[in-house]
Each structure stands twice: as C-alpha cells, then as structure tokens.
Design an enzyme around this catalytic site. Structure first.
Site, short mmCIF file in Angstrom:
data_model
loop_
_atom_site.label_atom_id
_atom_site.label_comp_id
_atom_site.label_asym_id
_atom_site.label_seq_id
_atom_site.Cartn_x
_atom_site.Cartn_y
_atom_site.Cartn_z
N GLU A 256 76.35 40.46 84.60
CA GLU A 256 76.66 41.24 85.80
C GLU A 256 75.70 42.41 85.96
OE1 GLU A 256 77.53 41.86 89.01
OE2 GLU A 256 79.21 40.66 88.31
N ASP A 260 72.92 42.72 89.03
CA ASP A 260 73.01 43.80 90.01
C ASP A 260 71.71 44.58 90.11
OD1 ASP A 260 75.66 43.13 90.48
OD2 ASP A 260 76.48 44.71 89.20
N SER A 455 79.09 38.51 93.35
CA SER A 455 78.45 39.64 92.67
C SER A 455 77.02 39.84 93.13
CB SER A 455 78.42 39.41 91.16
OG SER A 455 79.63 39.79 90.56
N ASP A 513 85.60 34.91 110.10
CA ASP A 513 86.54 34.02 109.43
C ASP A 513 86.78 34.54 108.02
OD1 ASP A 513 84.58 32.64 107.52
OD2 ASP A 513 83.71 32.07 109.45
#
Length: 539
Positions: A256, A260, A455, A513
């Site tokens: 992660e 990022d 992410s 949506d």
C-alpha cells in the site's frame, strides 16, 4: 466511574466485539494506555462555514480559511479543554497534550484508571485473525461534559481498516509480476486520462495516510529511474508511535505504502509528499487525519487515503469525528480522497449484506471507485466497471450509505435508496483504473510487481488535483459539488458497462452510478471547466 459523580452515556459510542471474537479475560490493569478525547467546536453550528453554501462555486470565488484562522474561530474552547483537564485530574489521568485546533485532548493512564474514568470494562479478545484489547457497550462521561466530549478513542485497539490494493495473480492464485492481462505505468494511465500538460504539481503538498508498513528508498530509486523522472521529495511523519517501517512483505502494508507514493510521485513529481505513519486503530487513523488537516508546517492541499472498512465496522462516534475532520479540511481548502474498497457491493461486511466503505462514504470525502481500463498506446479502447469477483480478484466498492444522509450535491444524481430504505450518500463519486488485470507496474520490497485496487485510484486523483491546483493557482478544495454540476459531465468518461456485485445489485449506467460514480477523468477538460467557471464567476 466513581459513584459520587453523575454520569451519562457518550452518544454514539456503542461498540461490539469483532465478528467471531471471544473474551479471553480482563486487560492488564497496569497497562498504560493513551486516549484521544475529541471536543466540540468552539463556534456555534450556525457560525461554522457551510460546505453546502460552497456548492458549485468556482475555485476563484471560494474563500478558504487559513489553518490559523480556523483554529482561532472553530477549534476547541479553552473553557472546554479546562473542564476535560479537571476531569482527568480527578481520575488520576495524565494530560499528555492539548490541541485546540484539532479539538483533541490526549490523556494517558492505566487500564484500570481509564476503565473507572470512562465506565468501561476492558478485556482481551481473540478473533480468528488478531488478539486485541477491547470494550463492548457504551462509554460513560460526567454529565457536565455531555455535549462537550464528542468521542473517546484508544480504549479499544482492534485493527480498524484494511488497505485497498490487490496484487495481480495468475490462474493458479500465485502472484506474478506480469500475469495474464495488461499492465501500465501510472504515467500511461495519466496520459490516457488526459492529465493537463505543462503541470507537475509544483507548489503542492499531498498528504498520504498509512496505517502500517513503509517504503525503502532503494525501491523508489529503482521505480522512478525506470520512469526516467526524479523521485519526489518525501517527508515521513510519525503519529501515535507509527513510523516508516517496511515489513518486507509486498502483500502486507508495504504494498500500500509504495503504491501510493509511486502513483502520486509519478503523476505529480514536483509535489511534496507528506506521509503520515500511524497505528491501525480508530485512534491512530483519526489522529493521523487531524494531524494532516492541521499541519501548519507541510500544509497539505490534498489528503489521499487508501485504507477503510465497512461502515458497520466503525462506531458512530468514529464516523462522526472523522467526517467532521474532513469537513474542517473542506473549509480550509483541503481535498480529502478515499478509496471505495475492493470487495464489491458487499465490501467484506460480516453479515454479507450490501454496504459501503468508510471513510469514502463521508459526504466531505471524494470517494474513488475502480474500472478495468484497456489501452492501445495511450488511447482508451475500452473501460468497464472493475468486477473480478468470479476469479476472487475483487471488484470496485460502491453503493449507498446506511449512515450518512444524501448530500445536497447528489440530489439530482438518482442515487437509489440503501437496502434498508435509507436515503443515503451514494459511493463512489469518481473512478479510475483499478482492476489488477490492468494494474500498475510498481516496485515493492525490491521486486517489480503489478498492483490494482481502488487504493491506486485515490493517489491517481490526488496527483491530478495537485496539477489542477497548480494550474489554477488556487486550491479546488471541496470539489464534490463541482463534479456533480451539469456542466461537469463532459469532464468524465462515463462508464456504462459492468457491475460490482455477483448478484448485479449495482450496475454501471449513464450518468452517476454506484460502481464508478460520475466516471473516470478527462483531466484537461476538468481543468478547463474549473478555469472557465472561475472566469465566468468573475464577470
């Protein structure tokens, strides 16, 4: 809590044990625990700057408060802080620090002292995945603090959130750096989405919140060298004992953290990155957020969050306090973005019922969903809602909040009612490439790999907004209302194919949506729309 003091229930503080957890005995009474006490704003509600009033007001006409002005007008009052300090003294608790701007008083004491002060029983719980210190039921506070204290965090230290990334797997379930499907660099995705040329995020600071793991400078050197661009300037900021601590496991939080940094750093290479490392608890998550929002040194204009969990896994006090911090950010011109989750319409909820991911469901957060993007060169040849549930590779989160009412800016978006009939906030607002089968080429823990998940979408949009802020010369801040204005439709690639559930509960369609929101960006068109609105607003 001591008998002589009249006490009341802290509203919205009820908590249950984790699904499947069992009580294995009382917590160590001598364990030292730190808690964060969140206080009300000093200003009356009517005096707080209305984010609804911003509406679709163009950036040039928006008036944002400085961090200093916000703290003076809307932080916690000295009188309220003094009352909490007196309460702490009565129960033998240490006042670690006070932050009026963050409306936070940080207290410490033994488990026994804190249990008595807040009328809770702290126990140890064993769940199938983790052992934690926890509580059930509600927190009690002195009657004189009713309405002053809005939340107490840190008594319970269960893991609060999950990272929303997926490493691509081959047909047998093994991780492969280049398995079946395409993979793209973040630069290729940005080009496909027509990010505005001549911009690189100069003058912007993007905050990234991380609840574990870390990055290795050698990984970033390898990654950015491959793109032939310099690595970004990164500042690692510890919160609540967190730190840049790589685990060496690319399937863990390192995946992660490096995803990022690499996505933002690729698409906005001149932006400063402030990475706030904290613990994976509701206290740590909230403290990292308020630290970033009120950081008067780095002054981030954008906050990217790729962690979250089903609304049902949060206490109501946590969602209220977290969302209020994002509302504070909006008044200061700070955009907060969050991934919408990687488990489709169910979002990994324990009851297997449709729900949405928080903090993406906060009305003051830009919720970021996912698609599967197909390119020929840098030209989009196909794009559908991300749904690989059949192969257990996830699907974009999305649906309708069961907690937050529908915001004004979604009034015309035709958001359906939640499964319970609640007229709630629709998630997500926007989307971007997220399917692991068309994922991002990254470097994690020394190895090249391909990662997808929502992410990746939050930092991608964070980089886009850094470039837009740079071009406009002013922060867009709370951008949600502007993205729902009729004139903004041309700034999106409307995704009309696919769904995010095995039962097809939410399907992509024309307009907004509950799979892909308003769609994926045409970055240049979005910049031009915001600039034109600003020009028209000044006429």
């Amino acid at each position: 809590m001591e008998n002589q003091e009249k006490c009341v229930e802290l509203k919205n503080s009820a908590r249950a044990e984790m699904p499947g957890a069992r009580n294995i005995g009382p917590a160590d009474p001598n364990e030292r625990i730190e808690v964060t006490v969140i206080l009300r704003r000093a200003s009356a509600p009517a005096a707080f700057p209305s984010t609804d009033r911003l509406g679709a007001t163009p950036p040039s006409n928006r008036v944002h408060l400085s961090r200093e002005a916000f703290a003076a007008a809307h932080g916690a009052s000295a009188d309220d802080i003094a009352k909490v300090r007196a309460f702490a003294t009565r129960y033998g608790l240490e006042v670690v620090s006070e932050r009026a701007d963050r409306r936070s008083v940080f207290l410490a004491g033994t488990a026994q002292a804190l249990s008595k002060a807040f009328g809770v029983q702290l126990n140890r719980y064993q769940s199938p995945k983790v052992t934690y210190r926890g509580r059930t039921g509600t927190i009690q506070i002195p009657a004189e603090l009713d309405g002053i204290i809005e939340g107490v965090f840190g008594l319970d230290n269960r893991p609060q959130a999950q990272p929303h990334f997926r490493r691509r797997k081959d047909a047998t379930g093994g991780v492969k750096p280049h398995a079946v499907g395409a993979s793209y660099s973040a630069l290729e995705v940005a080009q496909a989405y027509n990010f505005p040329v001549g911009t690189d995020g100069t003058g912007q600071c993007v905050a990234i919140l991380e609840l574990g793991g870390g990055y290795k400078p050698a990984d970033l050197t390898q990654y950015f060298s491959g793109l032939k661009i310099p690595p970004p300037k990164i500042t690692a900021i510890p919160v609540d004992g967190g730190a840049n601590s790589p685990t060496g496991d690319p399937d863990g939080p390192d995946g992660e953290v490096e995803l990022d940094i690499e996505v933002v750093g690729a698409v906005a290479p001149a932006a400063q990155l402030a990475v706030y490392f904290t613990t994976n608890t509701d206290k740590g998550f909230l403290d990292a957020l308020t630290t970033a929002v009120h950081d008067a040194t780095n002054r981030p204009s954008i906050i990217s969050i790729s962690w979250g969990g089903p609304e049902s896994s949060w206490t109501q006090q946590a969602m209220n306090s977290f969302s209020a911090a994002c509302q504070d950010a909006a008044t200061m011109g700070v955009t907060v973005l969050a991934a919408s989750g990687d488990n489709g319409a169910i979002d990994g909820s324990a009851d297997n019922k449709p729900t949405v991911d928080f903090p993406a469901s906060s009305p003051y957060v830009l919720g970021c969903g996912g698609t599967m993007l197909t390119l020929s060169g840098t030209k989009i040849t196909g794009e559908v809602a991300w749904n690989e549930l059949a192969s257990n590779e996830g699907a974009t989160g999305g649906g309708v909040s069961g907690f937050f009412p529908i915001p004004t800016y979604q009034a015309q978006a035709k958001v359906p009612k939640s499964p319970t009939g609640f007229v709630g906030r629709g998630v997500p607002d926007v989307s971007g490439n997220a399917d692991p089968r068309t994922g991002y080429n990254v470097v994690v823990d020394g190895s090249a790999t391909v990662i997808g998940g929502t992410s990746a979408v939050a930092p991608l949009w964070a980089g886009l907004l850094a470039r837009i802020n740079q071009s406009l010369g002013k922060n867009v801040g709370f951008i949600n209302p502007m993205l729902y204005a009729a004139k903004s439709a041309a700034t999106f690639h409307d995704i009309t194919t696919g769904s995010n559930g095995s039962n097809g509960m939410y399907a992509a369609g024309v307009g907004w949506d509950a799979c892909t929101g308003n769609g994926t960006p045409d970055g240049t068109a979005l910049l031009q729309s915001l600039a034109a609105s600003s020009t028209a607003g000044n006429d």
